[in-house]
Design a protein around this motif. Sequence first.
Motif, PDB file in Angstrom:
ATOM      1  N   TRP A 212       0.859  -1.181   0.000  1.00  0.00           N
ATOM      2  CA  TRP A 212       0.000   0.000   0.000  1.00  0.00           C
ATOM      3  C   TRP A 212       0.896   1.232   0.000  1.00  0.00           C
ATOM      4  CZ3 TRP A 212      -1.628  -4.419   2.474  1.00  0.00           C
ATOM      5  CH2 TRP A 212      -2.917  -4.873   2.165  1.00  0.00           C
ATOM      6  N   ASN A 213       0.434   2.272  -0.678  1.00  0.00           N
ATOM      7  CA  ASN A 213       1.222   3.490  -0.827  1.00  0.00           C
ATOM      8  C   ASN A 213       2.594   3.138  -1.414  1.00  0.00           C
ATOM      9  OD1 ASN A 213       1.989   6.168  -0.689  1.00  0.00           O
ATOM     10  ND2 ASN A 213       2.295   6.198   1.537  1.00  0.00           N
ATOM     11  N   PRO A 214       2.622   2.463  -2.555  1.00  0.00           N
ATOM     12  CA  PRO A 214       3.881   1.922  -3.080  1.00  0.00           C
ATOM     13  C   PRO A 214       4.897   2.976  -3.486  1.00  0.00           C
ATOM     14  CG  PRO A 214       2.126   1.684  -4.696  1.00  0.00           C
ATOM     15  CD  PRO A 214       1.478   2.121  -3.423  1.00  0.00           C
ATOM     16  N   GLU A 215       4.461   4.223  -3.685  1.00  0.00           N
ATOM     17  CA  GLU A 215       5.400   5.264  -4.092  1.00  0.00           C
ATOM     18  C   GLU A 215       6.232   5.805  -2.928  1.00  0.00           C
ATOM     19  OE1 GLU A 215       1.573   7.115  -2.855  1.00  0.00           O
ATOM     20  OE2 GLU A 215       2.162   5.434  -4.150  1.00  0.00           O
ATOM     21  N   SER A 216       5.862   5.484  -1.699  1.00  0.00           N
ATOM     22  CA  SER A 216       6.578   5.992  -0.537  1.00  0.00           C
ATOM     23  C   SER A 216       7.974   5.379  -0.446  1.00  0.00           C
ATOM     24  CB  SER A 216       5.799   5.695   0.750  1.00  0.00           C
ATOM     25  OG  SER A 216       6.517   6.120   1.872  1.00  0.00           O
TER      26      SER A 216
END
Length: 322
Positions: A104-108
Amino acid sequence: MKFFSIAILTASILTTLEIAAQSEPPQTVVQGPTSFNGKRSYEYLRQLCDLGNRMSGSPGMQKQQELLAKHFEKLGGQVTWQRFSARHPITRQPVPMANLIVQWNPESKERILLCAHYDTRPLPSQDLDPRQRREGLFLGANDGASGTAVLMELAHHIKSLPDRYGLDFVLFDAEEMVYSDRTDPYFLGSEYFAREYRKNERDYSYVAGVLLDMVGDAKLSIYQERNSVAWDDTRPIVQGIWETAARLGVNEFIPQVRYEVRDDHLPLHNIGGIPVCDVIDFEYPDRRNSYWHTTADTPGRCSADSLGKVGLVMLEWLRSAN
């Protein structure tokens, strides 16, 4: 998780803990509208056990992989597979394996890792009945399914978490594709994951991690694991989790070091350099009353209340991450 040593405690500490356990009634976590649903987590545990034994490369494991991929994708997780293989300890034939990764929130670029193993041991090798040790069915309700079931329910709550960090769930294969404790290797999935994390170029890093193992026992008592407290980078994680439990009134998280455990957190930390602590209940009164690695590791030994308490502590700890 396979080998352990009990930490030496003074007789006075042991007596105090035993008296407290006998005199204090079990506490029930009150479920609010956004709190962790222990009943649903327990149903997930039963679903997994209904598949039978789920050792690496087995039909049960394949069915479990299909079930879990659909589950996490339906809840908005980005599912990928980290595939590898290893030789079967007896036949020496290659066995296909896969770590399941949900993001989840893979761009972080800063991420938190929550993990568990989702394979089961091939046989109930610690059963008191010699025939069961050779031929019995090991379901692995607590040792395998419990950590996975907590993550399955936790996936329902991702949207309620702050987006300061990215979040990864990783389910490790081949934690215990073991027939002989003396010769067969443990932790194949977590070792592979740790080596890939260390050697490959990446634009992210794990700032904290928690391994959930054997967290469904109906008589829950989770002490702090010795390595997790000893390492400088994981000690603050342990402190944060047990402080969260104390704030919530979850007294089953006991702020005492009771055992040292060989588990998936060792390769993650020592090979991958990932700060991962182990949250595990390895408290059995004696060998005769222990169902670890026996045919008695069934859903009846676990409870929705225990899964709910562990899940709520993890959920609130994640909510406090900043």
